[in-house]
Scaffold this motif. Structure first.
Motif, PDB file in Angstrom:
ATOM      1  N   TRP A  84      53.857  57.061 -32.086  1.00 31.81           N
ATOM      2  CA  TRP A  84      55.167  57.569 -31.703  1.00 31.81           C
ATOM      3  C   TRP A  84      56.257  56.833 -32.484  1.00 31.81           C
ATOM      4  O   TRP A  84      57.158  57.426 -33.083  1.00 31.81           O
ATOM      5  CB  TRP A  84      55.346  57.366 -30.194  1.00 31.81           C
ATOM      6  N   ILE A 128      54.720  62.636 -31.016  1.00 32.29           N
ATOM      7  CA  ILE A 128      54.199  62.350 -29.685  1.00 32.29           C
ATOM      8  C   ILE A 128      52.808  62.950 -29.593  1.00 32.29           C
ATOM      9  O   ILE A 128      52.642  64.159 -29.554  1.00 32.29           O
ATOM     10  CB  ILE A 128      55.130  62.921 -28.618  1.00 32.29           C
ATOM     11  N   GLU A 188      60.065  69.104 -34.048  1.00 31.83           N
ATOM     12  CA  GLU A 188      59.295  68.409 -33.021  1.00 31.83           C
ATOM     13  C   GLU A 188      58.311  69.321 -32.287  1.00 31.83           C
ATOM     14  O   GLU A 188      57.188  68.934 -32.001  1.00 31.83           O
ATOM     15  CB  GLU A 188      60.264  67.848 -32.000  1.00 31.83           C
ATOM     16  N   LEU A 189      58.764  70.528 -31.981  1.00 30.32           N
ATOM     17  CA  LEU A 189      57.915  71.452 -31.231  1.00 30.32           C
ATOM     18  C   LEU A 189      56.566  71.632 -31.920  1.00 30.32           C
ATOM     19  O   LEU A 189      55.525  71.699 -31.277  1.00 30.32           O
ATOM     20  CB  LEU A 189      58.633  72.803 -31.090  1.00 30.32           C
ATOM     21  N   SER A 190      56.569  71.679 -33.240  1.00 27.86           N
ATOM     22  CA  SER A 190      55.318  71.887 -33.967  1.00 27.86           C
ATOM     23  C   SER A 190      54.308  70.797 -33.655  1.00 27.86           C
ATOM     24  O   SER A 190      53.161  71.082 -33.350  1.00 27.86           O
ATOM     25  CB  SER A 190      55.574  71.897 -35.466  1.00 27.86           C
ATOM     26  N   PRO A 218      50.609  68.093 -42.834  1.00 30.38           N
ATOM     27  CA  PRO A 218      51.336  69.342 -43.048  1.00 30.38           C
ATOM     28  C   PRO A 218      52.579  69.491 -42.163  1.00 30.38           C
ATOM     29  O   PRO A 218      53.464  70.268 -42.490  1.00 30.38           O
ATOM     30  CB  PRO A 218      50.313  70.430 -42.689  1.00 30.38           C
ATOM     31  N   ILE A 219      52.635  68.785 -41.042  1.00 29.11           N
ATOM     32  CA  ILE A 219      53.754  69.030 -40.123  1.00 29.11           C
ATOM     33  C   ILE A 219      54.697  67.839 -40.010  1.00 29.11           C
ATOM     34  O   ILE A 219      55.561  67.805 -39.146  1.00 29.11           O
ATOM     35  CB  ILE A 219      53.251  69.403 -38.706  1.00 29.11           C
ATOM     36  N   LEU A 233      54.231  68.730 -31.157  1.00 28.36           N
ATOM     37  CA  LEU A 233      53.831  68.771 -29.746  1.00 28.36           C
ATOM     38  C   LEU A 233      52.728  69.807 -29.553  1.00 28.36           C
ATOM     39  O   LEU A 233      51.712  69.548 -28.919  1.00 28.36           O
ATOM     40  CB  LEU A 233      55.028  69.149 -28.862  1.00 28.36           C
ATOM     41  N   LEU A 234      52.922  70.991 -30.132  1.00 27.60           N
ATOM     42  CA  LEU A 234      51.962  72.068 -29.901  1.00 27.60           C
ATOM     43  C   LEU A 234      50.652  71.827 -30.643  1.00 27.60           C
ATOM     44  O   LEU A 234      49.574  72.096 -30.112  1.00 27.60           O
ATOM     45  CB  LEU A 234      52.566  73.409 -30.302  1.00 27.60           C
ATOM     46  N   VAL A 235      50.729  71.305 -31.870  1.00 24.69           N
ATOM     47  CA  VAL A 235      49.492  71.032 -32.613  1.00 24.69           C
ATOM     48  C   VAL A 235      48.638  70.027 -31.852  1.00 24.69           C
ATOM     49  O   VAL A 235      47.434  70.209 -31.682  1.00 24.69           O
ATOM     50  CB  VAL A 235      49.803  70.506 -34.022  1.00 24.69           C
ATOM     51  N   PHE A 281      48.773  69.388 -28.701  1.00 26.11           N
ATOM     52  CA  PHE A 281      48.246  69.976 -27.471  1.00 26.11           C
ATOM     53  C   PHE A 281      47.002  70.796 -27.777  1.00 26.11           C
ATOM     54  O   PHE A 281      46.006  70.728 -27.057  1.00 26.11           O
ATOM     55  CB  PHE A 281      49.292  70.841 -26.763  1.00 26.11           C
ATOM     56  N   GLY A 282      47.075  71.543 -28.876  1.00 26.84           N
ATOM     57  CA  GLY A 282      45.905  72.312 -29.299  1.00 26.84           C
ATOM     58  C   GLY A 282      44.715  71.400 -29.552  1.00 26.84           C
ATOM     59  O   GLY A 282      43.594  71.665 -29.103  1.00 26.84           O
ATOM     60  N   LEU A 283      44.971  70.293 -30.245  1.00 27.11           N
ATOM     61  CA  LEU A 283      43.899  69.341 -30.526  1.00 27.11           C
ATOM     62  C   LEU A 283      43.289  68.827 -29.226  1.00 27.11           C
ATOM     63  O   LEU A 283      42.075  68.704 -29.092  1.00 27.11           O
ATOM     64  CB  LEU A 283      44.460  68.169 -31.354  1.00 27.11           C
ATOM     65  N   LEU A 296      45.865  67.442 -39.862  1.00 26.38           N
ATOM     66  CA  LEU A 296      46.864  68.050 -38.979  1.00 26.38           C
ATOM     67  C   LEU A 296      48.265  67.468 -39.119  1.00 26.38           C
ATOM     68  O   LEU A 296      49.256  68.182 -38.989  1.00 26.38           O
ATOM     69  CB  LEU A 296      46.423  67.896 -37.516  1.00 26.38           C
TER      70      LEU A 296
END
Lengths: 303, 251, 242, 287, 351
Positions: free
Chosen positions: D31, D37, D94-96, D88-89, D98-100, D102-104, D85
């Motif tokens: 972080w 995050i 930030e949303l990206s 690339p981001i 967080l979502l990546v 979460f997917g992981l 992962l």
């Protein structure tokens, strides 16, 4: 647009054609759509990522359950009480909004997650709300899928109407300005605090009513089911998949995602969340603007 | 041309921690006046803009706009009273169209329109005035620099300000583009009757367009007057060229 | 100066941020062993040029060669190893690290710098006794002048062949500014380091520089030896727009 | 008797809290350095717990002996997550991230469920308890707590006194200036991810030692790690350890003197309060 | 699935008025989500057109499933659903197979009373979820009725990862018996930390977790002496008047599933099927109302134990919990005496 209307006419007709299986399937499609619209009003328009949006779903369900238990003797259709659930969710958003919407970026996301977990724990320790037992409603309401289905339709249309209004109003312009650059928006005369709280309250309402309707359908409410983090994620993914901050994104995203979930649950049991995770990663890496974004880009290139 | 005072900043002090960014500056702007605000980097020009627009609350002094004390009001309230501004680094709402950017100005400024339909007329006017009408449906992020600068001005103008604060709107422009921009700023004054404060480093331009120039250095006002007066002021030359430092040396 | 190949050559450099172009085809030569001053008003593109030379920014067009080798696409940490060291505008120290730690950061930039770390430390502490006295202090808590000394000292720890100083005297009191100018002369004459700097103190810079370039709106508008430009009235014009 | 219970509860809170703290160290590091995050942190912790568990179950390796292998796996996993992962981001909103992540997290948790089922796993008691007066010191937890403190100290020493550690700090404070000092910033990010996941695995190994777990436990640890980092602040391992201990003590006192059911709310209420008081985030102190 | 095999291959279908009916099971993954359960049960009823339903494995989801079934006038046989409240909602279509939650811990108290008349103090700690809370409430009532003191009565979050302070409080009350628990992870944790904190009692009886082989795997010899209530055990020895013998069930199950010993959840499922089969045979019809009526007067002795419902509500009244105890690494049924294969080891020595 024509095909869309055709699809809607077809969908509304479903409960009257006697297949309650299809009705219940469409119930969950509608749930996804409404919740995607709900979170879209906040996250889609202002860019504030709400990782605890399920708190409004849960509060709506609990508030509705209390209303049903208290006033079932009035004999009105219980789904009317879900409006009270929505109002309760909005009230909570109003109180919470001012302090929590000062928090920006990822910290906002984490704070909302904290709020939803804390509320869930507090409710499960409140005997008046059933505590650990949850709140069974079967003794007070009849299982009435048709009413539930129609309620969800009304809610979806309301959510779409509000989104349509917001997208084209001064309010919506202000919210999008906040998403793009909050400081610039403020300097240009947008009362950012007021606008953010208003969006929060509005989006909470739809999640709250949806929670109420589902509480009545499932006839049993507990914190485990109605405050689960994965529900928030489903809302976010549906919104992202369709394209956030758009009018039709939640509709498309909710539709695709709920059918996807239903299909994986029925045909590849146990893999459904794995598939979800992979889709989420691929979506962010390769399709950050969602389906609507891609369509829009296509048309621009063509036009 | 100056028919009365529109903005009066009195003894404004702004500190950041131990650092004094503004050490008691007083600036007056007349109606329909173009005031040039110049000074080396870090002299406090942008901080001054931020204090006037309410982004920062000053530790001392008052800001009087049209006879009303606006010190400490939130930025959106000040914007609605009729002060528009641009940003040093253009901050267009990049994902939105050019028209929508201007629309936000029209909706939220002074006499903000109630809805987008009502505002449409103002938006069209401003797009015309700033020469952006042809690009109205383009995403703001796709504009080039001079266009972005113009968009910044258009957005501010759409809010129908009486005082416009321009923060380095000429930076990064070619000489031809600078001349175009200056023409545009003159026409704003003529057609809309507004007062302008310009923070600018392109001296040729400031000297050319300003009615009056105020010079900041290290958080203080060190000179004030007509362009030619200021250009021959010894303190100003030192601030810019650096005084030919002599003597002293190392121990 | 003597007709030999310059240490660094910049050809047709175009650069900017995003879609904003700040430099419009800059050509420049930095002679080996010389002090080169790059002058011009704010917003002329001096800092962007420094960023391109050090590798912090990627140019859109053009070529940068150092010691005959093309370095245009190398990342900053590779250029440091070659000896191109920038002391950036605003000093950019590591504020939560001590003076000593800041110096150590410079000392690991290349194998050579690492090998001569202790020698370098001694040199730097001799050059700046004030830093030695404050070696345990956090860099962020020092005065502006001390911070500038530290920034230069940190750069010296990397054993530069070409030292780039971006606005080394900005925001400093006149007495300190003089010290900085003396230091530049010393580093150039005694230690033989090639130096290129941008400056706001035009007269002093021109007096000291072997060669100078004046930039305006992203272009080089004047160039020549320091003395030539000192007597050229156009320099004043480009600043005040008269 | 009252005092002895109080002492026991203080000790319980300290042990639990220091494990929370250790578990959150990796999250804090990633972080703080990458500004990402890592929502998958809880899943990575549990993955580490499984590693320690299987090495014990299949080869009889005590978790402290198998630690080097577990840590190595964690480090390599972190590197591969970085290159597949994170890279690339890094510049995406930030949303990206967080979502990546979460997917992981969904992927890791569900793979664990498929391969290792939802059965409860845990190690038997490996180290005996001691009695000091009438206060009981749980052996496993004592060792875990000591490990947490030692790890925190080692991490501080690493960040303070090694060049790699200094480079990480330098990158946090000013990544451009760091690159001007010859630091390969991308490599620093990769190594930080490696160390972050390594620390997650270490936390996992200690959890295997002290607490039964299932793949579903991931979420709980992720939430606690957030709370710890928010309360302890970014940038200082000691803060993280203390943040953990604050939560541990607050929870245990809630259990003993208020209501055990309310305990998990304590961490989240603290989390929200801290954020509400410092709305611009944990590094708002600067500028 | 074992039941499907039994009907189709062993009894060769269910004879109803001379026609043989074979069983086809249709099942989906409910993802433990209320909203999914609605859609899936609707699908089972209207699309897959099943004749009879079984509940999902969770009290909360059971409500939803029962509601959907009731609206279609379908019978639903409850398995894995133990909360008494489901039979207090006015449903008449829910047939209970297993002992309801309020009676889960009752036999533990009977055992304690029988083996140690001097024991007085009981501590009850339970997980914060509907099933465990209901078990605990039943245990509390029954303890008080039988003259015990409930010296500690408290819950902990179902996600708890540390129970040391709960146990510290329990220890201070010096109980003779500690009963409660909830699910798998917290049950293991409860015993592990009780040992570590040296919390002693003469009897420990823990819900759910104790039944799993993983309980012993996780705790090793510390699992010895720990008791737990169970709906059924592989070693129970009930007199059987209907359906297969216990031995047949266990060996068939192990043949079908990789040599895995069945848990009581699997036995519950089989028993529910068997129960339904008996009712259908008795009614000689697939008609819901006739089968429901047949249940009212049905009283069976199966490998799972006796089965009989309360005609008005459908709640199970005959079936009783057995109590198991880990003895030297082996799980043994020790109560009730009619099903027991070993005597309980009592009191449990201090850790």
């Amino acid at each position: 647009m024509l095909t869309l209307i055709g699809f809607e006419a077809l969908a509304i007709a479903i409960p009257f054609m006697g297949s309650s299986s299809a009705t219940s399937l469409f119930m969950s499609v509608l749930e996804y759509m409404v919740l995607a619209y709900s979170i879209n009003l906040l996250t889609g328009f202002t860019g504030y990522v709400d990782f605890g949006h399920v708190v409004f779903f849960g509060i709506g369900a609990y508030a509705t359950a209390v209303m049903v238990q208290s006033f079932h003797a009035l004999g009105v259709n219980p789904y009317v009480f879900s409006i009270a659930g929505g109002l309760m969710a909005s009230l909570f958003a109003l109180i919470l909004g001012a302090p929590i919407l000062k928090i920006r970026g990822a910290y906002f996301a984490i704070a909302t997650l904290g709020v939803s977990e804390a509320v869930s724990v507090i409710i499960s320790n409140t005997p008046a709300l059933g505590g650990s037992y949850g709140m069974p409603l079967a003794a007070y309401v009849k299982y009435d899928l048709t009413s539930a289905y129609l309620s969800m339709w009304i809610l979806l249309l309301a959510a779409m109407a509000v989104t349509l209004y917001v997208a084209n109003s001064k309010f919506g312009y202000g919210l999008r300005a906040i998403r793009e650059d909050e400081d610039a928006a403020e300097v240009m005369g947008v009362n950012t605090r007021l606008y953010k709280v208003a969006a929060y309250v509005l989006s909470a309402f739809f999640a709250g009513v949806a929670g109420g309707i589902f509480g009545i359908v499932t006839a049993y409410i507990d914190t485990g089911g109605y405050f689960s983090v994965s529900k928030t994620v489903e809302m976010l993914v549906a919104m992202m998949l369709g394209g956030y901050g758009t009018l039709l994104g939640p509709l498309i995203g909710g539709f695709v995602l709920s059918l996807l979930e239903y299909t994986t649950v029925v045909y590849i049991a146990n893999l459904h969340l794995l598939v979800f995770g992979v889709i989420l990663i691929l979506l962010v890496l390769f399709l950050p603007e969602g389906i609507v974004g891609v369509l829009r880009r296509r048309t621009r290139l063509v036009g | 041309m100056a028919t009365g005072i529109i903005l009066e900043a009195k003894d404004v002090v702004k500190r950041f921690g131990g650092l004094e960014a503004l050490r008691g500056v007083s600036v007056e702007v007349g109606r329909e006046e173009i005031l040039g605000l110049v000074g080396p980097n870090g002299s406090g020009k942008t901080v001054f803009f931020n204090v006037v627009t309410g982004v920062y609350k000053p530790e001392g002094g008052r800001i009087i706009f049209k006879g009303r004390d606006i010190t400490g009001l939130p930025p959106h309230a000040i914007a609605r009273m009729g002060i528009g501004r641009t940003f040093q680094v253009p901050k267009p709402f990049s994902a939105m169209s050019v028209r929508d950017n201007v629309m936000i100005g029209a909706l939220f400024g002074k006499h903000g329109a109630k809805n987008p339909y009502e505002a449409a007329k103002v938006v069209d006017e401003v797009l015309e005035l700033t020469g952006l009408a042809g690009k109205a449906d383009l995403q703001a992020g796709l504009l080039n620099v001079p266009e972005k600068r113009r968009l910044e001005m258009a957005r501010a103008l759409a809010s129908r300000p009486e005082l416009l604060l321009l923060d380095e709107v000429l930076a990064g422009l070619t000489p031809t583009e600078i001349d175009e921009a200056l023409g545009m700023i003159r026409s704003f004054r003529k057609e809309l009757g507004l007062a302008v404060i310009m923070v600018e480093h392109v001296m040729r331009a400031v000297m050319n367009i300003s009615d009056r120039i105020v010079v900041f250095n290290a958080g203080r006002k060190i000179a004030e007057g007509s362009p030619s007066e200021v250009a021959n002021d010894q303190a100003v030359i030192e601030a810019y060229l650096g005084a030919p430092i002599t003597g002293g040396g190392r121990e | 100066m003597t007709g030999q190949e310059p240490m660094m050559r910049v050809d047709g450099l175009e650069a900017g941020y995003g879609e904003v172009t700040v430099l419009w085809g800059v050509d420049m030569e930095i002679e080996r062993g010389a002090v080169t001053a790059i002058l011009g008003p704010n917003g002329a593109g001096k800092t962007t040029l420094m960023r391109c030379i050090s590798g912090l920014s990627r140019p859109k067009k053009g070529r940068i060669t150092f010691d005959g080798a093309d370095v245009t696409t190398l990342s900053p940490h590779h250029r440091v190893k070659l000896g191109i060291v920038l002391v950036p505008e605003g000093r950019r120290l590591f504020p939560d690290m001590t003076v000593h730690e800041n110096l150590l950061m410079g000392a690991h930039s290349s194998a050579e710098a690492r090998a001569k770390m202790y020698e370098n430390l001694e040199m730097v502490y001799n050059l700046f006794p004030v830093l030695k006295a404050r070696r345990r202090q956090l860099a962020g808590t020092m005065s502006g002048g001390e911070q500038q000394m530290l920034a230069i000292a940190r750069g010296l720890m990397a054993r530069p062949k070409l030292l780039l100083l971006d606005e080394p005297s900005a925001g400093l009191a006149p007495k300190i500014v003089l010290q900085i100018f003396d230091l530049v002369k010393l580093l150039n004459k005694e230690y033989g380091i090639t130096i290129a700097l941008t400056e706001q103190h035009v007269e002093n810079a021109l007096r000291m520089a072997d060669a100078a370039y004046v930039m305006e709106n992203g272009r080089v508008t004047l160039s020549g030896s320091g003395k030539e430009l000192l007597s050229n009235p156009k320099v004043k014009e480009s600043y005040l727009g008269l | 008797m009252v005092w002895e219970i109080l002492a026991q509860i203080l000790l319980n809170g300290f042990f639990t809290g220091s494990i929370y703290g250790l578990m959150a160290l990796g999250l804090m590091l990633i972080w703080g350095v990458l500004r990402i995050i890592n929502i998958a942190h809880g899943a990575l912790v549990i993955l580490g717990a499984y590693a320690a568990f299987w090495l014990f179950r299949l080869y009889g390796l005590n978790p402290f002996y198998s630690l080097p292998l577990v840590l190595l796996i964690g480090f390599l996993l972190g590197l591969s997550i970085h290159y597949s992962l994170v890279k690339p981001i890094l510049k995406a909103p930030e949303l990206s991230s967080l979502l990546v992540f979460f997917g992981l997290s969904l992927v890791i948790v569900n793979l664990m469920l498929i391969y290792w089922t939802a059965n409860v796993r845990g190690l038997p008691i490996l180290y005996p308890s001691y009695n000091v007066g009438s206060v009981t010191v749980i052996g496993d937890r004592l060792l875990a707590s000591v490990t947490a403190i030692v790890t925190t100290a080692l991490l501080m020493v690493f960040l303070q006194f090694t060049h790699l550690g200094r480079s990480i700090r330098a990158t946090v404070q000013d990544d451009e200036a760091a690159s001007l000092m010859g630091v390969n910033v991308n490599r620093i990010y990769a190594i930080t991810m490696g160390i972050g996941v390594l620390l997650a695995s270490l936390g996992g190994a200690l959890i295997a030692l002290t607490t039964p777990f299932t793949p579903y436990t991931s979420d709980i640890y992720a939430l606690y790690a957030f709370a710890v980092v928010v309360i302890g602040g970014l940038g200082n391992p000691l803060g993280t350890l203390l943040g953990g201990i604050i939560i541990g003590e607050a929870e245990n006192f809630t259990v003993a003197y208020y209501s055990p059911g309310m305990a998990p709310a304590v961490a989240f209420i603290l989390l929200v309060l801290v954020l509400a008081l410092r709305p611009r985030g944990l590094l708002s102190r600067r500028r | 699935m074992a039941w499907q095999y039994y009907v189709n291959n062993v009894t060769n279908g269910i004879m109803v008025n001379g026609t043989r009916y074979y069983v086809q099971l249709v099942y989906y993954d409910d993802q433990s989500s209320n909203t999914q359960v609605t859609a899936l049960y609707e699908r089972l009823i209207t699309q897959d057109k099943v004749d009879f339903l079984f509940t999902p494995y969770s009290s909360g989801l059971g409500f939803t499933a029962a509601t959907v079934a009731a609206s279609h006038g379908k019978l639903i046989v409850a398995t894995g659903v133990a909360s008494d409240t489901i039979w207090k909602q006015g449903y008449t279509n829910v047939i209970g197979t297993i002992t309801p939650a309020s009676k889960y811990l009752v036999s533990t108290i009977d055992l304690l009373k029988t083996y140690d008349p001097t024991a007085k103090n009981i501590a009850i700690v339970y997980s914060d979820d509907i099933f465990s809370a209901m078990c605990a409430a039943g245990a509390k009532n029954y303890s008080l009725q039988n003259g015990f003191n409930v010296v500690y009565y408290g819950k902990y979050p179902s996600t708890a990862t540390d129970l040391s302070s709960v146990l510290t409080s329990v220890k201070a009350t010096n109980p003779d018996a500690i009963i409660g628990g909830g699910h798998f992870a917290d049950g293991v944790l409860l015993i592990k930390q009780a040992k570590q904190l040296n919390v002693n009692a003469k009897l420990f009886s823990i819900l759910v977790a104790t039944d799993e082989p993983a309980f012993y795997q996780s705790l090793g010899s510390d699992a010895n002496y720990i008791m737990g209530p169970s709906q059924w055990e592989p070693d129970v020895n009930y007199p059987v008047s209907y359906g297969p013998s216990n031995q047949w069930f266990v060996s068939t199950y192990m043949k079908m599933f990789n040599n895995e010993t069945p848990t009581y959840h699997s036995a519950e499922g089989f028993a529910a099927g068997l129960y339904l089969q008996a009712a259908i045979e008795k009614a000689q019809s697939l008609d819901t109302a006739k089968v429901r009526a047949a249940f009212n007067t049905l009283s069976l002795n199966t490998f799972f134990g006796p089965l009989q419902i309360d005609p008005a509500t459908g709640i199970q009244v005959a079936h009783q919990m057995v109590i198991i105890q880990w003895q030297n690494g082996v799980k043994r049924t020790v109560w009730p005496p009619s099903a027991a294969v070993a005597n309980p080891l009592y009191p449990k020595p201090p850790w």
